[in-house]
Design a protein around this motif. Structure first.
Motif, mmCIF file in Angstrom:
data_model
loop_
_atom_site.group_PDB
_atom_site.id
_atom_site.type_symbol
_atom_site.label_atom_id
_atom_site.label_comp_id
_atom_site.label_asym_id
_atom_site.label_seq_id
_atom_site.Cartn_x
_atom_site.Cartn_y
_atom_site.Cartn_z
ATOM 1 N N VAL A 93 -35.646 -11.996 27.134
ATOM 2 C CA VAL A 93 -35.145 -10.876 26.028
ATOM 3 C C VAL A 93 -36.386 -10.303 25.072
ATOM 4 O O VAL A 93 -36.622 -9.189 24.990
ATOM 5 N N PRO A 94 -37.260 -11.065 24.591
ATOM 6 C CA PRO A 94 -38.208 -10.723 23.854
ATOM 7 C C PRO A 94 -39.469 -9.804 24.575
ATOM 8 O O PRO A 94 -39.936 -8.745 24.198
ATOM 9 N N GLN A 95 -39.636 -10.024 25.918
ATOM 10 C CA GLN A 95 -40.408 -9.302 26.756
ATOM 11 C C GLN A 95 -39.849 -7.882 26.810
ATOM 12 O O GLN A 95 -40.588 -6.934 27.015
ATOM 13 N N THR A 154 -30.688 -11.460 18.206
ATOM 14 C CA THR A 154 -31.558 -11.899 17.262
ATOM 15 C C THR A 154 -32.913 -11.616 17.900
ATOM 16 O O THR A 154 -34.053 -11.723 16.842
ATOM 17 N N ALA A 155 -33.171 -10.728 18.717
ATOM 18 C CA ALA A 155 -34.440 -10.076 19.031
ATOM 19 C C ALA A 155 -34.448 -8.678 18.488
ATOM 20 O O ALA A 155 -35.290 -8.047 18.573
ATOM 21 N N ASN A 156 -33.421 -8.450 17.589
ATOM 22 C CA ASN A 156 -33.499 -7.342 16.637
ATOM 23 C C ASN A 156 -33.357 -6.056 17.828
ATOM 24 O O ASN A 156 -33.822 -4.896 17.366
ATOM 25 N N LEU A 157 -32.617 -6.235 18.808
ATOM 26 C CA LEU A 157 -32.565 -4.947 19.734
ATOM 27 C C LEU A 157 -31.320 -4.322 19.326
ATOM 28 O O LEU A 157 -31.489 -2.843 19.903
ATOM 29 N N LEU A 158 -30.303 -4.619 18.811
ATOM 30 C CA LEU A 158 -29.215 -3.726 18.559
ATOM 31 C C LEU A 158 -29.469 -2.453 17.844
ATOM 32 O O LEU A 158 -29.147 -1.324 18.169
#
Length: 507
Positions: A337-339, A376-380
């Motif tokens: 996910v972070p990638q 939590t990866a701030n993607l939304l």
């Protein structure tokens, strides 16, 4: 006139013809000369020289024709109109190896431009003549013929079928076993071009034992060969579960993983593309690649490249995650996910962003735990921004909307949802508010935070249609709090208090 003088005249004529075809061949090597040669009517001048009594003149005339046709679709069409193709196809069976290479080059140059020009090569029995050349002893002739057949096959399934029907596939597979590297490369490339169109064509290639021979070459020291080998295996794998299983059974993995450290970016891209085509079919095939360390290898690959070569890796993660909760969790545990978040922030092309958003949606839509990893990866907020951005492509907007909805419907991690209350349009907002209405009744700490962070105040400011789902969700949220707190945060409450102050008379 003496005999010697006659001989000299003929020699001069021969030299003039040779000089002419050699000069045209040299000029045709430079694209800037093509239009000038075309305007000078060079095609009709070269045609009779294809039948010259001197083999070297024939050969050089064919070479000149090939270069002209290679550089210009108009001149390739002129080769067809001048009726040169039947002559070339016929002479492939009887001429020397130099001429055969040049003639195959002309057929290749004509065929590359369009399906219609390729069909003209098929119509003059050019494919049959080229297949005969694959049985020649000279590897250069085989290479020229294989290349021409590849240019014909690449356009569509019908042309590919004509190459198969002429008996090319077994001979191309045999060419993989030849010692010449250039011949191996072009044979693998042509098998790839045949396989790519339909499962039936790919099955024809597989039935000749191609997979086993291709598998033996994946660790070849030759970079260009590896590119073609992985491309061919990809074109075979993509069509069906059974074909992908046959590639897996050839034990290409985990050996192929080492090629992800290859210095050549196209070798690496083709390996990742092969992995993508395998994992997309079934959870079982995806699990095989995961068990080989495929996720970590692809995530590492994504961290070391940029641009279009990232695309197959991004999609591979999405395909793996789409199959099941456990496979999606494997992507999360492998730090996928972070990638993907990094890819989304670094890439500027909309089609790459769209693929990334799609993959994020495949990871986050399973359970609240999966959705939390995305949140939590701030993607939304990033995906919301892409959805709302007017300059985003239609495909990117569509995929962003779908990913947002699917992740939001599972997300119960309120700190990541709250910023969306302030930014989301109503069609997305209802999903955000819905999640609050599910979580708040059962979490007193979350209710307190919702008040102190300003979330409850924001909810009171939302204008919802009476009786709409959004209004029902707001009512459910309000039901979690004492009436006076809800009233306190409602718009206009402070003005109402001030009015009461105006009317208030001290005792």
């Amino acid at each position: 006139m003496s005999q010697r003088h006659v001989v000299q005249v003929f020699e001069q004529y021969q030299k003039a013809r040779m000089q002419f075809v050699q000069t045209v061949a040299d000029l045709a090597n430079r694209p800037q000369n093509i239009e000038l040669l075309q305007n000078a009517g060079v095609m009709s001048l070269l045609r009779p020289l294809m039948l010259d009594v001197v083999p070297s003149i024939q050969h050089t005339a064919a070479l000149a024709l090939g270069r002209l046709a290679d550089n210009s679709e108009d001149l390739a069409e002129a080769v067809v109109k001048e009726d040169i193709l039947p002559q070339l196809a016929h002479s492939l069976a009887s001429q020397n190896r130099f001429y055969k290479k040049a003639a195959a080059f002309v057929l290749r140059a004509v065929a590359k431009h369009s399906p219609e020009l390729s069909q003209a090569v098929v119509a003059c029995r050019g494919v049959d003549a080229l297949v005969l050349c694959l049985e020649e002893f000279d590897p250069g002739v085989k290479e020229a013929a294989a290349w021409a057949l590849g240019n014909i096959a690449r356009h569509n399934a019908a042309l590919s079928q004509s190459v198969v029907d002429a008996g090319a596939v077994p001979l191309l597979v045999l060419s993989l076993l030849e010692p010449e590297m250039a011949l191996k490369r072009i044979a693998a490339s042509t098998l790839s071009d045949i396989s790519k169109h339909t499962p039936e064509l790919a099955q024809t290639v597989v039935d000749t034992g191609a997979i086993a021979h291709l598998a033996q070459m994946i660790l070849s020291p030759d970079t260009k060969l590896k590119r073609q080998v992985f491309a061919a295996l990809t074109q075979i794998s993509k069509h069906s579960v059974s074909l992908a299983e046959m590639v897996i059974e050839a034990e290409i993995f985990p050996a192929a993983m080492s090629c992800l450290r290859d210095p050549d970016e196209y070798v690496k891209k083709n390996v990742v593309t092969l992995m993508r085509e395998v994992v997309k079919h079934t959870p079982e095939l995806a699990q095989v690649i995961v068990n080989c360390g495929g996720l970590e290898a692809v995530i590492d690959y994504l961290g070391n490249c940029h641009g279009n070569v990232r695309l197959p890796g991004i999609m591979m993660l999405g395909y793996v995650a789409a199959h099941s909760e456990s496979l999606a969790m494997a992507v999360i545990v492998s730090k996928g996910v972070p990638q993907l978040a990094l890819c989304l922030s670094e890439e500027s092309e909309d089609h790459i962003k769209a693929a990334t958003v799609w993959s994020v949606g495949q990871i986050g839509h399973h359970t609240p735990e999966h959705a939390k990893a995305v949140a939590t990866a701030n993607l939304l907020p990033k995906i919301l921004e892409l959805y709302m951005n007017a300059s985003s492509s239609e495909d990117l907007q569509t995929k962003s909307k779908k990913a947002l909805k699917s992740v939001l419907q599972k997300c119960t991690y309120l700190p990541s949802l709250e910023p969306l209350l302030y930014e989301a349009p109503s069609n997305i907002l209802k999903h955000v508010v819905c999640q609050f209405s599910k979580v708040l009744p059962h979490d007193s700490r979350a209710r307190r935070l919702f008040v102190t962070s300003g979330g409850l105040k924001k909810v009171q400011e939302i204008e919802a249609e009476p009786g709409s789902p959004l209004q029902e969700y707001i009512n459910a949220i309000n039901g979690c709090f004492p009436e006076e707190i809800v009233r306190y945060y409602s718009p206009g409450y402070s003005e109402a208090l001030l009015e009461r102050l105006d009317d208030y008379q001290p005792a």
